[in-house]
Design a protein around this motif. Structure first.
Motif, PDB file in Angstrom:
ATOM      1  N   THR A  25       4.140 -13.267   8.620  1.00 51.16           N
ATOM      2  CA  THR A  25       5.352 -12.484   9.294  1.00 51.16           C
ATOM      3  C   THR A  25       5.838 -11.004   9.417  1.00 51.16           C
ATOM      4  O   THR A  25       5.792 -10.182  10.084  1.00 51.16           O
ATOM      5  CB  THR A  25       6.568 -13.439  10.025  1.00 51.16           C
ATOM      6  OG1 THR A  25       7.633 -13.297   9.001  1.00 51.16           O
ATOM      7  CG2 THR A  25       5.965 -13.969  10.812  1.00 51.16           C
ATOM      8  N   GLN A  26       5.074 -10.492   7.631  1.00 41.97           N
ATOM      9  CA  GLN A  26       5.805  -9.670   7.965  1.00 41.97           C
ATOM     10  C   GLN A  26       4.837  -8.455   7.122  1.00 41.97           C
ATOM     11  O   GLN A  26       4.770  -7.300   6.603  1.00 41.97           O
ATOM     12  CB  GLN A  26       6.293  -9.337   6.026  1.00 41.97           C
ATOM     13  CG  GLN A  26       7.746 -10.093   6.003  1.00 41.97           C
ATOM     14  CD  GLN A  26       8.558  -9.926   6.390  1.00 41.97           C
ATOM     15  OE1 GLN A  26       9.353  -8.336   5.950  1.00 41.97           O
ATOM     16  NE2 GLN A  26       9.153 -10.149   7.802  1.00 41.97           N
ATOM     17  N   GLN A  27       3.106  -8.524   7.496  1.00 39.90           N
ATOM     18  CA  GLN A  27       2.434  -8.480   7.795  1.00 39.90           C
ATOM     19  C   GLN A  27       2.088  -7.767   6.628  1.00 39.90           C
ATOM     20  O   GLN A  27       1.337  -6.610   6.620  1.00 39.90           O
ATOM     21  CB  GLN A  27       2.419  -6.489   8.558  1.00 39.90           C
ATOM     22  CG  GLN A  27       2.830  -7.475  10.048  1.00 39.90           C
ATOM     23  CD  GLN A  27       2.705  -6.090  10.959  1.00 39.90           C
ATOM     24  OE1 GLN A  27       3.087  -5.387  10.311  1.00 39.90           O
ATOM     25  NE2 GLN A  27       3.246  -6.194  12.238  1.00 39.90           N
ATOM     26  N   LEU A  28       1.261  -8.696   5.479  1.00 46.24           N
ATOM     27  CA  LEU A  28       1.110  -8.607   4.592  1.00 46.24           C
ATOM     28  C   LEU A  28       0.215  -9.261   3.654  1.00 46.24           C
ATOM     29  O   LEU A  28      -0.170 -10.650   4.463  1.00 46.24           O
ATOM     30  CB  LEU A  28       2.324  -9.537   3.048  1.00 46.24           C
ATOM     31  CG  LEU A  28       4.082  -8.353   3.841  1.00 46.24           C
ATOM     32  CD1 LEU A  28       4.730  -9.207   2.582  1.00 46.24           C
ATOM     33  CD2 LEU A  28       3.974  -6.465   3.272  1.00 46.24           C
ATOM     34  N   ARG A  29      -0.865  -8.727   3.425  1.00 40.95           N
ATOM     35  CA  ARG A  29      -1.597  -9.452   2.981  1.00 40.95           C
ATOM     36  C   ARG A  29      -1.905  -9.966   1.674  1.00 40.95           C
ATOM     37  O   ARG A  29      -1.481  -9.947   0.846  1.00 40.95           O
ATOM     38  CB  ARG A  29      -2.904  -8.307   2.715  1.00 40.95           C
ATOM     39  CG  ARG A  29      -3.739  -7.243   3.478  1.00 40.95           C
ATOM     40  CD  ARG A  29      -5.163  -6.648   3.568  1.00 40.95           C
ATOM     41  NE  ARG A  29      -5.437  -5.529   3.901  1.00 40.95           N
ATOM     42  CZ  ARG A  29      -4.743  -4.889   3.784  1.00 40.95           C
ATOM     43  NH1 ARG A  29      -4.610  -3.977   2.823  1.00 40.95           N
ATOM     44  NH2 ARG A  29      -4.783  -3.830   4.716  1.00 40.95           N
TER      45      ARG A  29
END
Length: 196
Positions: free
Chosen positions: A30-34
């Protein structure tokens, strides 16, 4: 309001169950991390998180002990996505941490205990000022320190100082050396406070 230069996790620790490990993976999504997850020996796991905006990467190693996963972390992050994700990890999974939020000219040191901020200290030059302290935090921190947490924190800060000194000796750029000198001054004040 001053713009944050970086955030240092001097000493952070998380202990998670198997179910919480899955929740951690969802939180990072949800934190838009790969993210990449590697399963290591004895069921240990390594999670590599990369900020999509800037390519900054951190590695979290979770050691499996008795059905739980324990992670100790010391790192410096600049990208807001990673910074926010680490903050949410510490608070959501009731972690303990000392977090330096570095701004131009001063540093705010946050002490987390059980996922909650129990103390905030402003370090500006040689001046150290307590901004916030939870009323029952003092007794909780004293009991933690009696359990040798301070010695572990001192060892981690000393390790960070050694790394900074090695980096400083390898650099020739005066601006970078000045930045490292400022971080070394902060670490020396922190060591003084911890050893007192």
């Amino acid at each position: 309001m001053a713009k944050r230069v970086a955030t240092e996790y001097v000493n952070a620790s998380l202990t998670l169950t198997e179910a919480e490990m899955r929740s951690l993976t969802s939180l990072c999504g949800t934190q838009q991390l790969r993210q990449q997850i590697f399963v290591l020996e004895n069921g240990n796991q390594e999670m590599v998180l990369e900020d999509e905006a800037g390519g900054e990467t951190i590695r979290l190693t979770f050691e499996r002990r008795g059905g739980r996963y324990r992670c100790s972390l010391s790192c410096r992050v600049v990208q807001p996505g990673l910074t926010d994700a680490l903050r949410k990890m510490v608070s959501s999974f009731k972690g303990d941490a000392v977090v330096n939020r570095i701004y131009p000219g001063f540093t705010m040191v946050y002490h987390y205990l059980g996922g909650k901020v129990v103390r905030i200290v402003e370090c500006k030059g040689d001046a150290i000022r307590t901004v916030f302290e939870h009323e029952s935090a003092l007794s909780a921190m004293e009991s933690r320190y009696k359990l040798c947490a301070v010695e572990e924190e001192i060892a981690i800060v000393r390790g960070a100082v050694n790394e900074l000194l090695d980096l400083r000796n390898a650099l020739t750029d005066a601006d970078r050396i000045a930045e490292i000198d400022e971080r070394l001054r902060h670490h020396s004040r922190l060591l003084f406070a911890l050893e007192a």
